[in-house]
Design an enzyme around this catalytic site. Sequence first.
Site, short mmCIF file in Angstrom:
data_model
loop_
_atom_site.label_atom_id
_atom_site.label_comp_id
_atom_site.label_asym_id
_atom_site.label_seq_id
_atom_site.Cartn_x
_atom_site.Cartn_y
_atom_site.Cartn_z
N ARG A 33 44.98 43.36 55.03
CA ARG A 33 44.95 41.97 55.53
C ARG A 33 46.37 41.44 55.68
O ARG A 33 47.24 41.75 54.89
CB ARG A 33 44.17 41.07 54.57
CG ARG A 33 42.67 41.30 54.63
CD ARG A 33 41.94 40.50 53.58
NE ARG A 33 41.43 41.36 52.53
CZ ARG A 33 40.97 40.93 51.35
NH1 ARG A 33 40.96 39.64 51.07
NH2 ARG A 33 40.54 41.78 50.44
N HIS B 189 39.69 35.23 44.01
CA HIS B 189 40.03 35.97 42.78
C HIS B 189 39.88 35.08 41.55
O HIS B 189 40.53 35.28 40.52
CB HIS B 189 41.48 36.52 42.83
CG HIS B 189 41.67 37.61 43.84
ND1 HIS B 189 42.72 37.64 44.73
CD2 HIS B 189 40.94 38.71 44.10
CE1 HIS B 189 42.63 38.71 45.49
NE2 HIS B 189 41.54 39.37 45.13
N GLU C 259 37.19 41.26 35.53
CA GLU C 259 36.30 40.31 36.22
C GLU C 259 34.85 40.50 35.79
O GLU C 259 34.09 39.54 35.71
CB GLU C 259 36.44 40.48 37.74
CG GLU C 259 37.80 40.01 38.24
CD GLU C 259 38.24 40.67 39.52
OE1 GLU C 259 38.50 41.90 39.49
OE2 GLU C 259 38.35 39.99 40.55
N ARG D 255 28.76 38.99 41.29
CA ARG D 255 30.00 38.43 41.83
C ARG D 255 29.67 37.94 43.25
O ARG D 255 29.21 38.71 44.08
CB ARG D 255 31.05 39.52 41.88
CG ARG D 255 32.34 39.01 42.46
CD ARG D 255 33.41 40.04 42.35
NE ARG D 255 34.64 39.46 42.84
CZ ARG D 255 35.78 40.11 42.87
NH1 ARG D 255 35.85 41.33 42.43
NH2 ARG D 255 36.86 39.54 43.34
N ASN E 218 28.46 43.99 41.80
CA ASN E 218 29.42 43.58 42.82
C ASN E 218 29.00 44.31 44.09
O ASN E 218 29.30 45.49 44.26
CB ASN E 218 30.84 43.96 42.39
CG ASN E 218 31.88 43.48 43.36
OD1 ASN E 218 31.57 42.93 44.42
ND2 ASN E 218 33.14 43.68 43.01
#
Length: 394
Positions: free
Chosen positions: A241, A181, A379, A93, A9
Amino acid sequence: MSQALLILNAGSSSIKFEIFDSDGMQLARRAEGQVAGIGTAPHFTAQDAGGTQLIDTRWEYTPGSGHTTALQQLSAWLDTYLAGDPLLAVGHRVVHGGPQYSAPLRLTPQVLAELEQYIPLAPLHQPHNLAGIRAVFETLPGVPQVGCFDTAFHRSIPPVAEQFALPHEYYAAGLRRYGFHGLSYEYIAQKLPEVAPEIAGGRVVVAHLGNGASMCALHDRRSVASTMGLTALDGLPMGTRCGAIDPGVLLYLQQQRGMSAEQLEDLLYKRSGLLGLSGISNDMRTLQQSDDPRAAQAIDYFVYRIGRELGSLAAALGGLDGLVFTAGIGENSAAIRAAVCRQAAWLGIELDAVANQQGGPRITTAASRASAWVIPTDEELMIARHVLNLLRGV
Ligand code: ADP
């Protein structure tokens, strides 16, 4: 013989990795680590699955060599660490697969070039994900690479949920709701029949509440709506965010406050959300430990927005059978889960306070019309499964 999978990642200043052993279709986590401080003061650490430190080393940064040098260090260490176990593949990813990529795929220089067109859609992640792929091409030539997209799982979203009410030419040009996601939601969707079989085939909302946060509506384990849109900025407020915002605010900031596109990007991605609201921190734990009223207000806003989005997603599903909490906040904060569940009483959710304190998996009473659950996401394991399936032709 066991073969190793390297899952990467790659972000702007770090490359996080996990190593899995694969024996046939079986996967076992072997080690994890990261190279942090890429571009400033690189620091490479790794631990095995039992938490034993495997490496802790630093080197001097030379401009222009960030991700490649990090991968060179990682691959030199892997050579020794794997002790002859072959490296089967590298799984990445990748945040954005655009409208084109709805499944994991083998990465080639040509695919890499095509993925570059999505950099403007995910400026904080995509360029760094691709830098990681490029660095592996240079450092480990010949090792197959597989890209797994955070948008791919949402390609089952129906057209009506994918559109913005803009002239059609913009949709045709790729301006649509992609959702993110996806690897986390796909993992939860695969886990549901085992953990919560009574709701797995039904109408389920999954709340991925981490530093980045979003929610996804699953119908029979397929994504039908997401709170995130073209970019990972829409929907819930996050660590830094803003989440959903009246687009008129952006026009106002440009026209009346003279803000440039770069200043707006910085404001919306890095200085808003929990950090902006509280003026204290982007970190939920820090806010929960603070007695400053602004911290409490930021948490209230977070919970309120989750409740609003839950209502919206339940409407998209035509009702609600189950609610799943996952990721850093969802898995660990009983207080946030309790507040969300109390707010969702109108949807038939009746919290079991003791089960919630204990972390579930089921956190609603037996009489609750809709159930709520805590399911840890994974993940990296999802990526590792994709890599194996693709290479073994499953
Ligand atoms: P990322 O999106 O970076 O993967 P994570 O899923 O790791 O984020 O979630 C990070 C968030 O989870 C942070 O806001 C952190 O404070 C929060 N968190 C982790 N543990 C707890 C806890 N025990 N209580 C409340 N919040 C927690």
